[in-house]
Each structure stands twice: as C-alpha cells, then as structure tokens.
Design a protein around this motif. Structure first.
Motif, PDB file in Angstrom:
ATOM      1  N   UNK A   2      -3.109 -10.551  -0.056  1.00 33.75           N
ATOM      2  CA  UNK A   2      -3.191 -11.532   1.037  1.00 33.75           C
ATOM      3  C   UNK A   2      -2.242 -11.119   2.173  1.00 33.75           C
ATOM      4  N   UNK A   3      -1.033 -10.630   1.781  1.00 35.14           N
ATOM      5  CA  UNK A   3      -0.069 -10.166   2.784  1.00 35.14           C
ATOM      6  C   UNK A   3      -0.644  -8.974   3.563  1.00 35.14           C
ATOM      7  N   UNK A   4      -1.314  -8.069   2.852  1.00 34.85           N
ATOM      8  CA  UNK A   4      -1.940  -6.922   3.519  1.00 34.85           C
ATOM      9  C   UNK A   4      -2.996  -7.404   4.523  1.00 34.85           C
ATOM     10  N   UNK A   5      -3.788  -8.407   4.149  1.00 41.37           N
ATOM     11  CA  UNK A   5      -4.819  -8.934   5.050  1.00 41.37           C
ATOM     12  C   UNK A   5      -4.187  -9.512   6.313  1.00 41.37           C
ATOM     13  N   UNK A   6      -3.099 -10.274   6.147  1.00 45.50           N
ATOM     14  CA  UNK A   6      -2.441 -10.873   7.318  1.00 45.50           C
ATOM     15  C   UNK A   6      -1.910  -9.792   8.259  1.00 45.50           C
TER      16      UNK A   6
END
Length: 757
Positions: free
Chosen positions: A678-682
C-alpha cells in the motif's frame, strides 16, 4: 395556390404608406402609443433622416406592410394559402397568420429594431454571380473565418456579414474572382443574420418569454429552415432568425414544390418580386413529402410526389430538441470536464453564454477552490447560460464524495457530470435527493440532474435504474433524506441523461462508439419501459469527436447530443499552461498512449495521455508493472530504484513519503507503515500528481514528465484546421470551436444527403 410575401428592411423610403394611414386611424393610434412617436410623421416626412435608422426602419416597414395587407384583404376577400416574409417581413407573415395581433407585432419589431440598431462595428455585402456553395467555398479557402453567409436571396445573389474590416477584405477577394459580377457593400450598422447577433438574440428571447402566441391560421414558411412553422417553434424561430441565414431561395423553392403557386408581394416595395422571378427561372422546386407540410393544405399532392432532394440541417437543430430544452441550450453540445480545472471557470462561462453546456473540472481541486470558481461562474452567467460541475468518482475516499455533493447542493448546482463511476454511490443519491421538491400543486419534481458518463453497459444499467433500495434505506435511517425524497427516488432513474464515452482522453475503457451507442440506446429503451419512466433519457456521444465527420457519425448512430473534450484543452480558456497548448497544437492522431490512472492506480484503470515529446506514458506504465510484480519497494532492484528516484521523481522515496504525510490523514499513513505494498502504491501515485502539476504549471525544466490527458480527437482537429488561422491555439476559443464544429457538421450532413438523393 397563392402565397403572399412580405419585404423586409431595405425597402423603406420617404412617403411610404401614404395611401393607407388615413384608412386605419385606430391602428395608427395604437402604433403611436407603443412607439412613443408618430409613425405617420416618420414615414411621410422622415425627420432628421430617422427612416434610415434601424430602430425606426423596422417598425415603419412592419406597420406599412400590415396596413397594406389589411387593405388588400378588405378589398379582395382573399385568404392566401401560404405566407412568407424576408427577414423582418416574417413578422408580417406571422401577423397575417394571426399568430399575434397588431399591437403585439409593433411591440416585437420595436424591440427587435432597438436591439439590432445597437449592434455596431459590423458590415454586410451582396455578392452577385456566385452560388451559396461557391461563396462558402471561397470563405473557407481564403480563411475568411469571421464572415458568415447572412442571406441566400437568389441562386446567384448571396449576402455575407461580419466585422466591417473583414467584410471589406472579403469584398476585395471576391472582386478578383472572374464569375463575380459585382460586390456591393450594404448600408447597415451591424452584421445582421450572423453569429454577431448572438447577444441581441438572447436579449430578444427574454422579451419573447412574455409573449403568448395564438394558433397559426395560415401556414408560414420560416426563414431559418425554409419549412412550415410549427406552433411550438415560434419563439425559437424568431430568436434564431436574428443570428442565422435567411434561407429565401429554399423558401421559394419549397413553395414551388408544393404545386402550382402564384406569388404576390404585399407591402412597401417590389424587391421580392424580382428575387422570386430569378429563383423561378434559375432554380428547381423542392419536392416535398406530404408529412412535411404541417397543415391540411395538401390537396395538390399526388402519390407520385418524390421525397425531398435536400435535407436541411442547422447547427442548432442537430441532436435532440428535448435535450436542448431540458437544459435551456441553443445547441445539443457539451464541453466535457477536464481534470484539475483545465475546463476552467472561464471556459464554462464562455460556453454557457454561447448556448452550450460546459462542465467545470472539479477533479483534484480543493473544496474551497471549487466553491470560489462555482460562485464566479454563477455570477458571470447570471441566468444567461447553463453550466454544470464534474463529479469524479473517488473510490478510496467516499467521504470526499459526500463533501463535494453537499458543496454542490449548497451552491445550487443543478446539473453534474458523473464520471469514472463503476456503480451508484451514496453521495450521488444524496445529491439527487436534495433536488426533489414538491411544487405548489403537490407534484414531486427533481431539480438536480445527473448526466452520467459511462463506457460499459452494466454501469449504464445502474444509472438507468432507480437508486439502490439498500442505499436509500441507509440514507433515510441516517436522516440525510426525507421520506418523500426516498419515495420519489423509487420512481425516477439516477441519471437524467447518459453520455456514452468511447475511446477518449483521460479515463477510458477503449470503447468503440459503433458498438456502444446502439447497445446502450436499446438498453435505455428497455429500462424506460421496465420502470415506466415518463421523461425520455437522452443518449449522448463522447470520445474521438474532433471533426465534422466524427460528429456526424455520432449523430447518425442516434446520439441526442455530443460531448467534446480534448479539442477544448487546446483553447484560450483552458486552464493549463501555454507550453502544453503549444505541444498539443502540434500533435497528430497517433501521438497518444495509454497509461495507468493515478486516481485509480490499484484498480488498473487506464487513461489516454499525450505521447509526443514526453516520457510520462512509458514511466507510468513502468511504475504500474513494478507495483504488480512486487510487494514492496524494497523488493525492487537497486538499479531500478535509483533510476526512478533520479530520473522520474528527482527526489528520494523517503522525501516523497514525508510529503505524503502532510496531505493524507493519520489512518492512511498508519496503513502505509504496516502495509508495504500500500505504501508503494501511495509513493508511485505521487508521481502522477507531480507529472500533472508540471504540465499545468508549464515547468519547462521537466517537460518530459508532463502528464497530459488527451485523445486522438485533438490530432484530427489539428489536421482539420491546419490551413486556417485556428492552427494557432491562441485564436481558438471554446465557444467558436463548438459553433464551427456544429456548423461544419450540418454542412457535411446536408452535402451527404443531397449526394445520396
């Protein structure tokens, strides 16, 4: 059969009406009272040359024509089979047909004369020796884009209109053409029957709202389309007549096609008699179907009557009349929303004042910015044009959708463009419900309208259905809607109209118009029958529309309205940088690419963006590929990570995440800390916002990273206008783009059907 024809402006002369003024003293008294001066004195003595001034000329001609008509009726007892008038003379035709009484007629032409008399800076010229098609071709070939054809007086006499300097320039050009016998400048103050009468026609329409028209007793042939007036079209025709060509040649050809016809000119002068003789000798009759004539005067038709050889299309009659009426538009035309205010407040106002509907691009903007811009739009239009606001689906933050819905309700925005939705959300229902009110008769009405942009049948079906019962129940339990609103939501569709979005700029499912439009039109018909909806839902077309041929194809498929997007991004009013507009003005149809959608990155949604001269599509697709194949940034090899940070982001992943912490709420940051994917997506999604901002701001140091939503329609448009002054985007205005496209579409359809016949 016999047709009475009435002349218009240009026949005025000192002494006209001398033979009838004393015969109708009561009517003269009415005229003097309405006008505030002696009409007899104006006509017979012409004090201070007032008879040559439009505000005096028009009432004078109408009154003299009317009195001579009444005198003729009294002396002969003859009632004509048809009536027609040239420009101002059409008011006499309507008077003869009893659409209004004498006093009302004087009031109408008094206002018309005053408004037209106030228009200055324009000119007109009669071109003798060329057909209307030949004149149009010259205007097109010589880039005389500011000149309109005002009158088709005879097969080889055409009047042009436009700014005075442009008319002078056109005169010089036409005089070099061998076939032209003469070009004569007309003594007028304005460019009558052209686009330059737009504001006057709008103001005249306000007066017409106060007039009640009686039933037409004699068929009247309209200037704007050379066809019989319909009762419901009186107001519309009189408004359009001011800023549209006078189709006098086809008016006479139409009457000639009805059977053996005698023409008698009634009024001050015999100018029409000469024109009609030329038309009869130089043109052929239009053969008309029985159903083309609204009245019962069809005795002269035979079973051998042929279908019309011509089909007349006008820019403002294309598409659905019901759609135009629903949104109070002149044109069945929408300038669709563009992200982050690229469809700016100025763009929306410009289109609204021209009788089009434009949607403000609210996506990606703060609520404060949206509210300020909506207030600007509302103040600028002030009831003189329609407008709407985009409502972009936000699947990750439904609370933001509800906040936007409440802002739109608060600011009384009565129409929204729902885009990128995969289904119905509570925020949409809340907006729809807020517009449901009970009128003074106890009837429930919905004032808030939704035009849903869809590219999939299942999404169209959701919008063509009433609001989902479970969502309505939840809103009712939360006391966000009333019981009456909940009950009414069961009886109406979520969308008032559907816009089918084929392959286009921005969010796209790569849909094909030829498959989508017929399918969803049939779905619409089935859903309306299933739910017994009373108001017909219009179906519009968007995506790939940048040329007359594309617009014509959409209309031929059954579109009730058309929506343009990409072509408006390269206009003066578009809210993006000049650098981007310079690039877009040079693009061709092959210069686009698909990339992930930043706002729906995790879902794999695609947008179409500019490819020419930028690296963004390749870089964005690379980021999505990395997201799909890795569970965290740490899994990505060092070489790739360095390339992204140095070449794409121009900063470290850590600095990007620190920036995100300032914009996202605590819950999202906590989720990112505990969920590496999720952090990578943000972090990757940050690049999309960054690239978009670079383009809008015009940052010249990072042009290769520009994210510019656009489709091939703009490339097609650029090729269409390549040899005109519109090659330069600084001369492209959103309203003129729309009008030019629609007018050329009407011309294309006219030519197509004429050749087919």
């Amino acid at each position: 059969m016999i047709t009475y024809v009435f002349p218009g402006q240009g026949v005025q002369k000192k002494g006209m009406g001398a033979e009838v003024f004393d015969e109708f003293p009561e009517l003269i008294a009415i005229a003097d009272r309405v006008l505030g001066y002696s009409i007899k004195e104006i006509c017979l003595e012409n004090p201070e040359g007032k008879l040559s001034l439009t505000q005096y000329t028009q009432p004078a001609i109408f009154i003299v024509n009317a009195l001579l008509y009444l005198k003729k009726c009294k002396e002969t007892g003859v009632t004509p089979d048809f009536v027609a008038g040239h420009s101002l003379g059409e008011y006499n035709a309507l008077f003869a047909a009893k659409a209004f009484d004498f006093e009302t007629g004087v009031k109408l032409v008094k206002k018309r004369g005053e408004l037209m008399g106030q228009v200055t800076g324009g000119g007109m010229a009669a071109v003798i020796g060329l057909t209307g098609e030949e004149v149009f071709s010259v205007l097109k070939e010589k880039n005389l884009n500011k000149i309109d054809i005002a009158n088709y007086n005879s097969p080889f006499q055409v009047v042009i209109a436009g700014p005075k300097e442009e008319v002078g320039k056109a005169k010089s050009i036409f005089e070099t053409i061998e076939k032209v016998k003469m070009v004569s400048l007309l003594t007028v103050s304005g460019a009558f029957h052209s686009r330059y009468m737009e504001e006057a026609s709008i103001e005249f329409g306000t007066m017409l709202d106060t007039i009640s028209f009686s039933e037409i007793k004699i068929p009247v042939i309209a200037n704007v389309n050379a066809r019989t007036y319909k009762q419901a079209d009186i107001k519309k025709n009189l408004i359009w007549q001011m800023n549209h060509s006078v189709q006098w040649v086809d008016t006479i050809r139409y009457l000639m096609g009805l059977g053996e016809m005698t023409f008698e000119e009634v009024g001050a002068g015999r100018v029409l008699t000469g024109m009609i003789k030329k038309i009869q000798s130089e043109a052929t009759p239009l053969m008309i179907k029985k159903e083309d004539v609204e009245t019962s005067k069809t005795s002269e038709f035979t079973e051998n009557s042929k279908p019309p050889k011509e089909v007349r299309f006008l820019a403002d009659t294309l598409g659905s009349e019901a759609f135009r009426s629903r949104y109070h538009l002149k044109y069945a035309y929408i300038a669709g929303a563009m992200y982050r205010g690229i469809s700016s407040k100025e763009l929306v106002v410009k289109a609204g004042k021209a009788g089009m509907l434009a949607f403000y691009g609210s996506g990606g903007l703060t609520l404060d910015t949206i509210e300020q811009d909506l207030q600007f739009i509302k103040q600028e239009l002030s009831g003189k044009g329609a407008y709407g606001c985009n409502f972009l689906h936000n699947p990750n933050y439904p609370q933001k959708e509800e906040k936007l819905a409440r802002l739109l309700i608060k600011n009384r925005v009565s129409v929204i463009e729902a885009s990128a939705f995969m289904g119905i959300t509570q925020a949409l229902i809340l907006y729809k419900a807020a517009g449901i009110v009970e009128d003074s008769f106890g009837t429930m009405k919905c004032l808030n309208r939704i035009i849903a942009k869809v590219s999939r049948p299942e999404v169209a079906e959701a919008f063509l259905s009433p609001a989902p019962e479970r969502m309505v129940k939840k809103l009712l339990e939360e006391e966000k809607i009333t019981i009456k609103q909940a009950q009414e939501l069961k009886r109406i569709p979520m969308a008032d109209d559907i816009c089918i979005e084929s392959d286009s700029g921005g969010h796209t499912d790569c849909g094909v118009a030829f498959a989508l439009i017929p399918s969803i039109r049939r779905l619409r018909d089935n859903m309306m029958e299933q739910y017994n909806f009373t108001e017909k839902i219009s179906i519009g077309a968007a995506g790939g529309i940048g040329t007359p041929e594309a617009a014509a194809a959409s209309l031929a498929l059954g579109a009730d309205f058309i929506v343009t997007g990409s072509i408006n991004q390269c206009s003066v009013e578009a809210g993006t940088s000049d650098v981007v507009k310079d690039i877009l003005a040079q693009m061709n149809v092959q210069d686009t690419e698909y990339s992930p959608a930043g706002d729906m990155f995790e879902y794999g949604a695609k947008v179409q963006v500019l490819k020419k001269g930028v690296f963004f599509p390749a870089r964005a697709n690379k980021l999505y590929d990395l997201y799909i194949h890795h569970n965290s940034i740490d899994e990505i090899d060092e070489k790739t990570k360095n390339q992204i940070q140095e070449k794409y982001f121009k900063r470290s992943f850590e600095s990007v995440f620190l920036e995100l912490k300032q914009h996202y709420n605590e819950a999202m940051i906590e989720k990112a800390d505990s969920n590496p994917k999720y952090k990578m997506a943000l972090i990757f999604k940050w690049y999309f916002h960054y690239a978009n901002q670079l383009a809008i701001s015009g940052n010249t140091e990072s042009k290769v990273d520009y994210q510019v939503y656009t489709g091939p329609a703009l490339g097609a448009f650029n090729q269409w206008v390549l040899n005109s002054e519109l090659k330069d985007w600084r001369k492209r205005h959103v309203d003129e783009i729309g009008k030019m496209l629609l007018e050329a579409t009407a011309d294309y359809l006219n030519d197509f059907y004429e050749q087919s016949n």
